[in-house]
Design a protein around this motif. Structure first.
Motif, PDB file in Angstrom:
ATOM      1  N   ASN A  41      37.652  -6.046 -17.965  1.00  0.00           N
ATOM      2  CA  ASN A  41      36.458  -6.403 -18.722  1.00  0.00           C
ATOM      3  C   ASN A  41      35.329  -6.849 -17.778  1.00  0.00           C
ATOM      4  O   ASN A  41      35.490  -7.823 -17.041  1.00  0.00           O
ATOM      5  CB  ASN A  41      36.795  -7.535 -19.700  1.00  0.00           C
ATOM      6  N   PRO A  42      34.181  -6.156 -17.804  1.00  0.00           N
ATOM      7  CA  PRO A  42      33.073  -6.533 -16.917  1.00  0.00           C
ATOM      8  C   PRO A  42      32.495  -7.914 -17.213  1.00  0.00           C
ATOM      9  O   PRO A  42      31.808  -8.497 -16.369  1.00  0.00           O
ATOM     10  CB  PRO A  42      32.029  -5.430 -17.156  1.00  0.00           C
ATOM     11  N   ASP A  43      32.777  -8.460 -18.407  1.00  0.00           N
ATOM     12  CA  ASP A  43      32.307  -9.813 -18.731  1.00  0.00           C
ATOM     13  C   ASP A  43      32.976 -10.873 -17.852  1.00  0.00           C
ATOM     14  O   ASP A  43      32.493 -12.002 -17.776  1.00  0.00           O
ATOM     15  CB  ASP A  43      32.591 -10.154 -20.198  1.00  0.00           C
ATOM     16  N   TYR A  44      34.084 -10.510 -17.210  1.00  0.00           N
ATOM     17  CA  TYR A  44      34.804 -11.462 -16.370  1.00  0.00           C
ATOM     18  C   TYR A  44      34.416 -11.352 -14.893  1.00  0.00           C
ATOM     19  O   TYR A  44      35.097 -11.894 -14.030  1.00  0.00           O
ATOM     20  CB  TYR A  44      36.314 -11.283 -16.522  1.00  0.00           C
ATOM     21  N   PHE A  45      33.296 -10.674 -14.595  1.00  0.00           N
ATOM     22  CA  PHE A  45      32.811 -10.568 -13.222  1.00  0.00           C
ATOM     23  C   PHE A  45      32.775 -11.959 -12.577  1.00  0.00           C
ATOM     24  O   PHE A  45      32.213 -12.898 -13.131  1.00  0.00           O
ATOM     25  CB  PHE A  45      31.410  -9.944 -13.206  1.00  0.00           C
ATOM     26  N   ASP A  46      33.419 -12.070 -11.423  1.00  0.00           N
ATOM     27  CA  ASP A  46      33.462 -13.329 -10.671  1.00  0.00           C
ATOM     28  C   ASP A  46      33.740 -14.505 -11.606  1.00  0.00           C
ATOM     29  O   ASP A  46      32.954 -15.461 -11.696  1.00  0.00           O
ATOM     30  CB  ASP A  46      32.152 -13.536  -9.915  1.00  0.00           C
ATOM     31  N   ALA A  47      34.847 -14.432 -12.280  1.00  0.00           N
ATOM     32  CA  ALA A  47      35.194 -15.362 -13.370  1.00  0.00           C
ATOM     33  C   ALA A  47      35.101 -16.831 -12.967  1.00  0.00           C
ATOM     34  O   ALA A  47      35.513 -17.221 -11.881  1.00  0.00           O
ATOM     35  CB  ALA A  47      36.606 -15.051 -13.860  1.00  0.00           C
ATOM     36  N   HIS A  48      34.570 -17.632 -13.883  1.00  0.00           N
ATOM     37  CA  HIS A  48      34.463 -19.077 -13.677  1.00  0.00           C
ATOM     38  C   HIS A  48      35.620 -19.786 -14.379  1.00  0.00           C
ATOM     39  O   HIS A  48      36.398 -19.177 -15.109  1.00  0.00           O
ATOM     40  CB  HIS A  48      33.106 -19.595 -14.173  1.00  0.00           C
ATOM     41  N   LEU A  49      35.716 -21.090 -14.174  1.00  0.00           N
ATOM     42  CA  LEU A  49      36.798 -21.871 -14.756  1.00  0.00           C
ATOM     43  C   LEU A  49      36.602 -22.112 -16.252  1.00  0.00           C
ATOM     44  O   LEU A  49      35.482 -22.184 -16.746  1.00  0.00           O
ATOM     45  CB  LEU A  49      36.918 -23.238 -14.064  1.00  0.00           C
ATOM     46  N   THR A  50      37.715 -22.237 -16.953  1.00  0.00           N
ATOM     47  CA  THR A  50      37.716 -22.618 -18.366  1.00  0.00           C
ATOM     48  C   THR A  50      37.660 -24.145 -18.450  1.00  0.00           C
ATOM     49  O   THR A  50      37.870 -24.846 -17.450  1.00  0.00           O
ATOM     50  CB  THR A  50      39.004 -22.155 -19.059  1.00  0.00           C
ATOM     51  N   PRO A  51      37.437 -24.710 -19.643  1.00  0.00           N
ATOM     52  CA  PRO A  51      37.547 -26.173 -19.791  1.00  0.00           C
ATOM     53  C   PRO A  51      38.916 -26.704 -19.355  1.00  0.00           C
ATOM     54  O   PRO A  51      39.001 -27.756 -18.707  1.00  0.00           O
ATOM     55  CB  PRO A  51      37.297 -26.390 -21.289  1.00  0.00           C
ATOM     56  N   LEU A  52      39.990 -25.956 -19.664  1.00  0.00           N
ATOM     57  CA  LEU A  52      41.312 -26.377 -19.196  1.00  0.00           C
ATOM     58  C   LEU A  52      41.369 -26.329 -17.672  1.00  0.00           C
ATOM     59  O   LEU A  52      41.956 -27.206 -17.033  1.00  0.00           O
ATOM     60  CB  LEU A  52      42.411 -25.479 -19.779  1.00  0.00           C
ATOM     61  N   GLY A  53      40.744 -25.319 -17.089  1.00  0.00           N
ATOM     62  CA  GLY A  53      40.695 -25.225 -15.635  1.00  0.00           C
ATOM     63  C   GLY A  53      40.041 -26.450 -15.016  1.00  0.00           C
ATOM     64  O   GLY A  53      40.529 -27.012 -14.033  1.00  0.00           O
ATOM     65  N   TRP A  54      38.938 -26.906 -15.615  1.00  0.00           N
ATOM     66  CA  TRP A  54      38.268 -28.103 -15.100  1.00  0.00           C
ATOM     67  C   TRP A  54      39.139 -29.348 -15.296  1.00  0.00           C
ATOM     68  O   TRP A  54      39.121 -30.257 -14.465  1.00  0.00           O
ATOM     69  CB  TRP A  54      36.908 -28.283 -15.761  1.00  0.00           C
ATOM     70  N   GLN A  55      39.919 -29.375 -16.353  1.00  0.00           N
ATOM     71  CA  GLN A  55      40.844 -30.496 -16.545  1.00  0.00           C
ATOM     72  C   GLN A  55      41.909 -30.484 -15.447  1.00  0.00           C
ATOM     73  O   GLN A  55      42.284 -31.533 -14.906  1.00  0.00           O
ATOM     74  CB  GLN A  55      41.495 -30.396 -17.927  1.00  0.00           C
ATOM     75  N   GLN A  56      42.378 -29.288 -15.087  1.00  0.00           N
ATOM     76  CA  GLN A  56      43.338 -29.162 -13.999  1.00  0.00           C
ATOM     77  C   GLN A  56      42.722 -29.639 -12.678  1.00  0.00           C
ATOM     78  O   GLN A  56      43.373 -30.320 -11.878  1.00  0.00           O
ATOM     79  CB  GLN A  56      43.802 -27.700 -13.877  1.00  0.00           C
ATOM     80  N   VAL A  57      41.458 -29.288 -12.460  1.00  0.00           N
ATOM     81  CA  VAL A  57      40.737 -29.740 -11.262  1.00  0.00           C
ATOM     82  C   VAL A  57      40.672 -31.266 -11.239  1.00  0.00           C
ATOM     83  O   VAL A  57      40.956 -31.903 -10.220  1.00  0.00           O
ATOM     84  CB  VAL A  57      39.314 -29.128 -11.225  1.00  0.00           C
ATOM     85  N   ASP A  58      40.291 -31.858 -12.358  1.00  0.00           N
ATOM     86  CA  ASP A  58      40.176 -33.324 -12.430  1.00  0.00           C
ATOM     87  C   ASP A  58      41.522 -34.005 -12.163  1.00  0.00           C
ATOM     88  O   ASP A  58      41.585 -35.039 -11.488  1.00  0.00           O
ATOM     89  CB  ASP A  58      39.639 -33.751 -13.805  1.00  0.00           C
TER      90      ASP A  58
END
Length: 201
Positions: A41-58
């Protein structure tokens, strides 16, 4: 050989410890886990983090600080992709950024649709990007990086000087890197790390 008694070939003060961290959950991972074709899917170009991803980061950031590990890190090496940069600066960056400081932020506010405040580079280890440690290259838009000039605007205090071109010349739209090529690139990265970083840092 038993090293439990504390003997080794090299004294610990002459050794480097390497910590490997995978990026947190990206938007492409959510649908890709359900249907592999979603990675196209081209919408995922250089995909960024999801809200869950940011929770994992925190969560990892808290662990790195609470354990004192942040005080032992001399350098952070990251892949030049949005999700890896967001993970890297989120985990290893300084505390809240204010415009009144004389240092550049590691990340500007809302970089990559993050809805996050800017992240300071104060008291952060240096962060450099290297093409060799990127994910599987080719075909999937999520694995294609932005231009260096775009990244420099979003991540001002990250060092992009080791990237060989502004545009992504490593990613090919119609050719997926083989597993053998990926493994060979991984070995090149480890050799680069050994000879450039360990001997000079």
């Amino acid at each position: 050989m038993d090293y439990s008694a504390g003997s080794s070939l090299f004294p610990l003060h002459r050794c480097k410890t390497i910590h490997l961290v995978r990026h947190a959950q990206g938007i492409h991972n959510v649908e890709g886990d359900k249907n592999y074709k979603a990675y196209m899917n081209p919408d995922y170009f250089d995909a960024h983090l999801t809200p869950l991803g940011w929770q994992q980061v925190d969560n990892l950031r808290k662990h790195v600080r609470d354990s004192g590990l942040i005080n032992t890190i001399d350098l952070v090496i990251a892949s030049p992709l949005m999700r890896t940069l967001q993970t890297t600066v989120g985990v290893f960056g300084g505390e809240g950024y204010t415009d009144k400081t004389d240092v550049l932020p590691l990340m500007v506010a809302n970089a990559g649709n993050s809805y996050r405040a800017a992240i300071s580079s104060l008291n952060s280890p240096p962060i450099v990007t290297v093409e060799l440690c990127r994910e599987h290259l080719g075909v999937h838009p999520c694995d294609r990086r932005r231009s260096v000039s775009e990244y420099q605007f979003l991540f001002p205090a990250v060092d992009f000087s080791l990237l060989d071109s502004d545009e992504d010349t490593w990613w090919k739209a119609n050719v997926r890197e083989t597993k053998e090529e990926l493994a060979a690139r991984g070995m090149k990265f480890l050799n680069w790390y050994e000879f450039v970083i360990i001997r000079n840092f």
